[in-house]
Design a protein around this motif. Structure first.
Motif, PDB file in Angstrom:
ATOM      1  N   GLN A  74      -4.523 -61.312  82.016  1.00  0.00           N
ATOM      2  CA  GLN A  74      -4.869 -60.022  82.885  1.00  0.00           C
ATOM      3  C   GLN A  74      -6.428 -59.819  82.913  1.00  0.00           C
ATOM      4  OE1 GLN A  74      -2.941 -57.295  79.865  1.00  0.00           O
ATOM      5  NE2 GLN A  74      -1.689 -56.891  81.771  1.00  0.00           N
ATOM      6  N   TRP A  75      -6.560 -59.378  84.218  1.00  0.00           N
ATOM      7  CA  TRP A  75      -8.081 -59.185  84.638  1.00  0.00           C
ATOM      8  C   TRP A  75      -8.198 -57.572  84.321  1.00  0.00           C
ATOM      9  CZ3 TRP A  75      -5.901 -63.368  86.229  1.00  0.00           C
ATOM     10  CH2 TRP A  75      -6.268 -64.508  86.519  1.00  0.00           C
ATOM     11  N   MET A  76      -8.759 -57.216  83.226  1.00  0.00           N
ATOM     12  CA  MET A  76      -8.820 -55.805  82.773  1.00  0.00           C
ATOM     13  C   MET A  76     -10.354 -55.123  83.209  1.00  0.00           C
ATOM     14  SD  MET A  76      -6.253 -55.979  81.032  1.00  0.00           S
ATOM     15  CE  MET A  76      -6.189 -54.279  80.248  1.00  0.00           C
ATOM     16  N   THR A  77     -10.231 -53.798  83.479  1.00  0.00           N
ATOM     17  CA  THR A  77     -11.301 -53.061  83.690  1.00  0.00           C
ATOM     18  C   THR A  77     -11.337 -51.813  82.940  1.00  0.00           C
ATOM     19  OG1 THR A  77     -10.327 -51.673  85.459  1.00  0.00           O
ATOM     20  CG2 THR A  77     -11.523 -53.698  86.031  1.00  0.00           C
ATOM     21  N   ARG A  78     -12.381 -51.064  82.647  1.00  0.00           N
ATOM     22  CA  ARG A  78     -12.412 -49.720  81.897  1.00  0.00           C
ATOM     23  C   ARG A  78     -12.438 -48.719  82.965  1.00  0.00           C
ATOM     24  NH1 ARG A  78     -12.061 -50.193  76.582  1.00  0.00           N
ATOM     25  NH2 ARG A  78     -12.995 -52.265  75.698  1.00  0.00           N
ATOM     26  N   ASP A  79     -11.869 -47.677  82.809  1.00  0.00           N
ATOM     27  CA  ASP A  79     -11.960 -46.321  83.386  1.00  0.00           C
ATOM     28  C   ASP A  79     -13.151 -45.510  82.747  1.00  0.00           C
ATOM     29  OD1 ASP A  79     -10.912 -44.896  81.175  1.00  0.00           O
ATOM     30  OD2 ASP A  79      -9.006 -44.734  81.688  1.00  0.00           O
ATOM     31  N   ALA A  80     -13.531 -44.488  83.438  1.00  0.00           N
ATOM     32  CA  ALA A  80     -14.495 -43.537  83.001  1.00  0.00           C
ATOM     33  C   ALA A  80     -14.342 -43.164  81.705  1.00  0.00           C
ATOM     34  CB  ALA A  80     -14.555 -42.290  83.876  1.00  0.00           C
ATOM     35  N   ASN A  81     -13.192 -43.083  81.030  1.00  0.00           N
ATOM     36  CA  ASN A  81     -13.093 -42.606  79.340  1.00  0.00           C
ATOM     37  C   ASN A  81     -13.087 -43.763  78.622  1.00  0.00           C
ATOM     38  OD1 ASN A  81     -12.689 -40.028  80.281  1.00  0.00           O
ATOM     39  ND2 ASN A  81     -10.433 -40.259  80.833  1.00  0.00           N
TER      40      ASN A  81
END
Length: 152
Positions: A74-81
């Protein structure tokens, strides 16, 4: 997400406003974060994206089902939280079908300048000569190269 949470809280307060004080916090049980029982290994490994383009971390998920391995990257990103979210998921086609009958052990993942490399010992229900697999992932979403190493 905050608008949805605020709207839900407001609706709850309006509905039950005359019944007295309500607790504002929520308790989260283990089931909220539960991982399926077949998942045996999850690893964050390496980063993708540079500059102003989206950036994130690779995550490798290994599951055991039907006496064989299933592997997903998986290519993961982080949200604002700070929560992790999968931007893209790829199933390793050479492993992720019910006729592959390949079982992986001793999985490792290492970062490279172009992505990640996942290696594992392998055994096959079809071929007793399969010994090791290497999967090179990235840099583009969904891009990987699968190599099986056999004994002679």
């Amino acid at each position: 997400m905050m608008k949805t949470t605020a709207a839900t809280l407001l609706a709850t307060l309006l509905t039950f406003g005359s019944t007295g004080a309500q607790a504002l916090g929520s308790d989260y049980s283990y089931d909220t974060f539960k991982t399926p029982d077949s998942v045996s290994w999850v690893q964050l490994c390496g980063t993708w994206g540079k500059g102003k383009a989206p950036q994130g971390t690779y995550r490798v998920v290994h599951a055991d089902q039907y006496a064989q391995s299933f592997l997903y990257v998986q290519w993961m990103t982080r949200d604002a939280n700070g929560g992790l979210h999968a931007e893209h998921t790829v199933a390793i086609a050479e492993l992720d079908n019910d006729h592959a009958e390949i079982a992986l052990t001793d999985l490792t993942c290492r970062a490279t300048p172009r992505g990640i490399v996942v290696t594992a010992k392998a055994s096959s229900g079809h071929d007793d000569k399969l010994r090791r697999v290497t999967i090179e992932v990235g840099p583009a979403a969904g891009q990987y190269r699968y190599r099986a190493q056999r004994t002679r």
